[in-house]
Design an enzyme around this catalytic site. Structure first.
Site, short mmCIF file in Angstrom:
data_model
loop_
_atom_site.label_atom_id
_atom_site.label_comp_id
_atom_site.label_asym_id
_atom_site.label_seq_id
_atom_site.Cartn_x
_atom_site.Cartn_y
_atom_site.Cartn_z
N SER A 89 0.82 -1.22 0.00
CA SER A 89 0.00 0.00 0.00
C SER A 89 0.85 1.26 0.00
O SER A 89 0.31 2.37 0.08
CB SER A 89 -0.90 0.00 1.24
OG SER A 89 -0.11 -0.26 2.38
N THR A 193 -2.12 3.34 4.03
CA THR A 193 -1.23 4.49 3.99
C THR A 193 -0.41 4.57 5.26
O THR A 193 -0.94 4.34 6.34
CB THR A 193 -2.10 5.77 3.95
OG1 THR A 193 -2.94 5.70 2.84
CG2 THR A 193 -1.26 7.03 3.94
N THR A 211 1.82 6.94 0.25
CA THR A 211 0.92 5.83 -0.12
C THR A 211 0.95 5.55 -1.61
O THR A 211 1.30 6.42 -2.41
CB THR A 211 -0.53 6.20 0.29
OG1 THR A 211 -1.37 5.05 0.18
CG2 THR A 211 -1.10 7.30 -0.58
N ARG A 221 -6.26 9.01 -10.24
CA ARG A 221 -6.88 9.32 -8.95
C ARG A 221 -5.80 9.68 -7.92
O ARG A 221 -4.77 9.04 -7.81
CB ARG A 221 -7.67 8.11 -8.46
CG ARG A 221 -8.38 8.29 -7.10
CD ARG A 221 -7.58 7.72 -5.95
NE ARG A 221 -8.33 7.74 -4.69
CZ ARG A 221 -7.78 7.51 -3.51
NH1 ARG A 221 -6.50 7.24 -3.41
NH2 ARG A 221 -8.52 7.54 -2.43
N THR A 244 -5.39 7.99 7.68
CA THR A 244 -5.31 6.82 6.81
C THR A 244 -6.74 6.37 6.51
O THR A 244 -7.66 6.69 7.26
CB THR A 244 -4.49 5.70 7.44
OG1 THR A 244 -4.44 4.57 6.56
CG2 THR A 244 -5.06 5.24 8.77
N GLY A 245 -6.89 5.62 5.44
CA GLY A 245 -8.23 5.14 5.10
C GLY A 245 -8.77 5.84 3.86
O GLY A 245 -8.00 6.33 3.03
N1 GLY Z 1 -5.63 7.46 2.33
C1 GLY Z 1 -5.01 7.08 1.15
C2 GLY Z 1 -5.81 7.25 -0.05
O1 GLY Z 1 -7.04 7.33 0.02
O2 GLY Z 1 -5.26 7.27 -1.12
#
Ligand code: GLY
Length: 331
Positions: A89, A193, A211, A221, A244-245
């Site tokens: 990740s 992340t 990340t 994206r 994170t998330g």
């Molecule tokens: N939190 C990392 C992402 O959504 O890319």
């Protein structure tokens, strides 16, 4: 007489039993309710997200324990998972996007309020170091895509293939499982992340976030991680926070900035994380199924860590050791 080392050991034991326990509460309990910012501040310390944070904290701690800066610590820390192909990740070995390209996002911010960021960068294993170059060598904050890669090349970063065989296989499996009923919603999968915040021995704060983003995301994206104030934010007068998330939910609420601003209003880091997550719940109109978690630290070394869903872990590194903690969660 109770030494600092002793009560930090107590805090480690209590923390391991009870999950999160704010350092300041422990200080207040052990020292009879005394609250004396500065002199008994818990520092240095480093907090980072997920299990991968343990190894990252070790590298950060090597910097902090030698008297190094929080800024140097967070960069050295998050470089560890960036280089680890088993962490899928972040950085090298990160899961690719829908076109099977590994695209990376990162940001860094120091105690002077300066910040640097790169997004949608391809072919460079350590976007955090490229972000630091943006911060220190330019008067810009954010460089993206081909421009970021070109900037990295010109600053001597080696171009590398970041797609590992394992990540390519996972992409093939994902591709094979697609159907005409697929939508653009993300697969149910953690995207872990690494966010890290640190308080150094001089009382300065810094943060970093890096990340590969959402697995199999739409090409182009960008999530919250490279966005100053979303994936991470530092105000040396107040505190620092990282997220994170589900990045989209964090961006829509300016998550890390919100956590720091709530601390500025006097909330503890834990309460600030809670309020910021409650904002996400409210804005998402109910009970979101995705995960978001925040970590935070204030200038006194009081910490916070909280997630929406069960399962978030964070690593806390300080004088008494470096340990993985189960976070409290809201839903
Ligand atoms: N939190 C990392 C992402 O959504 O890319």
């Amino acid at each position: 007489m109770l030494t600092r080392r002793h009560f930090l050991k107590v805090s480690a034991a209590l923390g391991a039993i009870g999950g999160f326990l704010p350092a300041r509460s422990l200080l207040a309990g052990v020292l009879g309710g005394r609250s004396r910012p500065g002199a008994d501040s818990r520092r240095p310390l480093v907090i980072s997200t997920w299990k991968q944070g343990v190894a990252a904290n070790e590298a950060a701690w090597n910097v902090l324990s030698g008297g190094g800066s929080a800024l140097g610590a967070v960069e050295a820390g998050v470089m560890v998972p960036e280089a680890d192909p088993e962490i899928m990740s972040v950085g090298y070995g990160g899961l690719p996007d829908e076109e099977c390209r590994v695209t990376l996002d990162a940001c860094i911010m120091g105690p002077d309020g300066n910040a640097g960021s790169v997004a949608f960068v391809q072919g460079y294993k350590h976007p955090i170091s490229v972000a630091r170059k943006v911060m220190e060598e330019t008067d810009h904050v954010m460089i993206v895509g081909a421009g970021a890669a070109e900037f990295a090349r010109k600053h001597g970063f080696p171009k590398e293939e970041l797609l590992t065989e394992e990540a390519r296989k996972r992409w093939l499996e994902w591709k094979a499982s697609m159907s005409d009923r697929d939508d653009w919603l993300p697969p149910e999968e953690d995207h872990d992340t690494i966010g890290m915040v640190a308080l150094d021995g001089s009382g300065d704060l810094a943060g970093a976030c890096t990340t590969s983003g959402l697995a199999f995301k739409i090409h182009g994206r960008v999530g919250d991680s490279p966005i100053i104030g979303s994936g991470m934010y530092v105000d040396n007068e107040v505190g620092a926070a990282a997220a994170t998330g589900r990045g989209e939910a964090v961006i829509k609420t300016c998550g890390s900035f919100l956590v720091v601003e709530l601390m500025r209003q006097g909330l503890s880091p834990q309460k600030a994380c809670k309020k910021a997550l409650e904002r996400i719940i409210k804005k998402s109109g109910g009970r979101p199924e995705f995960q978001v978690a925040y970590i935070a630290v204030n200038r006194d070394g009081e910490i916070g860590a909280l997630s929406l869903q069960k399962g978030f872990q964070y690593a806390l590194g300080e004088e008494s050791g470096n340990r993985l903690m189960d976070s409290e969660y809201l839903l």
